[in-house]
Motif scaffolding. Structure first.
Motif: not given
Ligand SMILES: *Cc1c(COP(=O)(O)O)cnc(C)c1O
Length: 395
Positions: A84-86, A112-113, A153, A184-185, A205, A207-208
């Protein structure tokens, strides 16, 4: 020119739905369902264990990584998929800290997330480091000569604000620090080039905006100058130089392969690989131009028709990713009312309505329908119903 009508037609977009949440979970490319079914039927069912060689399951994390490399301006053999990204944040940050052993300060920002910050907090504890968190606009001023790693991020998950990756990376390098960028974004949303920006590590990521499906595995990119020096802290057998020698001691695989950990999620990779087909022929400059067109039209439409909301994203498109946030004191209920009308965005605490615009499948018709629904709901106060105020577990 990229044909965005054709990329849109590759997706299953449910009837009556205007989908503006691809920044959380991209929709399904129609052929992904067949691809996964075929993988199960022709590979898993019939090949059994031999599929690792015969169907290429073993090399998939690298092969699919190369397809993502093109989308982020990286070279072949620089990206690998898995976990996973984490976990990929953990690997990149721990490797970056290990490459700068005389320093122990990690700098990040409060845009940040949270998962990235949680990972950094845990790593700081076990590696004896210190995490400093400042406001996004204070990052440049907080790059000091004691900094080990700048971890950011690029595009803020709530506001869509975009950091200047090249400038901050250059500043961090001048101060003797390394950089870890979370895309991720960014990946699949905008033109992003960690290699061009001379960054050290990047993660993201799938899945986005890359539409790999719920829980699709993440990716990690390592700059070639670190490829043979970066030491993954999560040392697993799939990142070993000779996994099937079953040596008791760890020896890192060559290059990016060492960032693999354990057995790859082969079924999920089949869905992701299918989703990446839609990107064939998509130009990143076209993608960016389309994203700016959509977000500009949405901001203009909402500001003209929807009193009571305030823009929560940068007005200058150059400072923005591919999402737009608006604030409203009853944002949660307003979003539930929008979803009930088939316009799916999402809510981010405490009061943000968030709309993601994915150039691959969103169009100006989506923008018009979303603006009209929001204007209507606000004008009629249609959000003020008890069921729209009740919070679900996943917002
Ligand atoms: C979506 C997102 C995550 C999610 O991490 P997972 O491990 O895939 O759940 C982490 N960081 C950022 C910046 C994100 O946008």
């Amino acid at each position: 020119m990229t044909d965005f009508a054709s990329t849109r037609s590759a997706f299953h977009l449910p009837e009556g739905i205007t989908y503006l949440d691809g920044n959380s979970l991209g929709p399904m490319p129609t052929h992904a369902a067949d691809r996964v079914a075929a993988m199960m039927r022709d590979e898993w069912a019939d090949m059994l264990i031999t599929g690792w060689n015969r169907a290429g399951w073993y090399v998939q994390p690298r092969r699919v990584g190369d397809r993502i490399a093109r989308l982020i301006g990286a070279g072949e053999g620089q990206v690998v998929i898995g976990d996973t990204l984490s976990i990929k944040v953990f690997q990149a940050l721990s490797a970056a800290l290990a490459l700068n052993p005389s320093r122990r300060v990690i700098l990040s920002d409060d845009g940040n997330f949270p998962s990235d910050l949680y990972v950094a907090q845990g790593l700081a504890r076990v590696m004896g480091a210190e995490l400093r968190v400042v406001a996004p606009e204070e990052v440049a001023a907080a790059i000091t000569p004691d900094l080990a790693v700048l971890m950011l991020t690029e595009v803020d998950y709530r506001t869509g604000r975009r950091h200047d990756m090249a400038a901050l990376t250059a500043q961090a390098h001048a101060a003797g620090a390394l950089t870890v960028w979370d895309l991720a974004h960014s990946a699949g949303a905008i033109d992003v080039e960690p290699l061009g920006a001379d960054a050290d590590f990047a993660v993201g990521c799938t899945y986005k905006y890359l539409n790999g499906g719920p829980g699709a595995p993440a990716f990690i990119w390592v700059h070639p100058r670190h490829a043979e020096a970066a030491a993954p802290c999560l040392q697993g057998w799939m990142g070993h130089a000779a996994p099937f020698a079953f040596d008791l001691g760890y020896a890192p695989a060559a290059g990016i392969e060492r960032m693999r950990v354990g057995t790859p999620p082969v079924i999920a990779l089949a869905a992701l690989d299918a989703a990446l087909d839609v990107w064939d022929g998509v130009g990143m400059a076209d993608l960016r131009a389309r994203s700016v067109e959509l977000t500009e039209a949405f901001i203009e439409g909402v500001e003209a028709a929807c009193p009571g909301v305030t823009l929560h994203s940068p007005r200058d498109p150059a400072m923005r990713g591919s999402q737009v946030g608006f604030r409203h004191p009853q944002a949660y209920a307003v979003m539930q009312a929008l979803i009930a009308r088939g316009v799916i965005g999402d809510f981010r605490a405490p009061d943000v309505l968030r709309f993601g615009f994915a150039p691959l499948y969103n169009d100006l018709g989506d923008v018009e329908r979303a603006v009209a629904a929001l204007a209507d709901i606000l004008a009629a106060g249609a959000w003020d119903r008890p069921d729209y105020h009740r919070r679900a577990a996943v917002t």
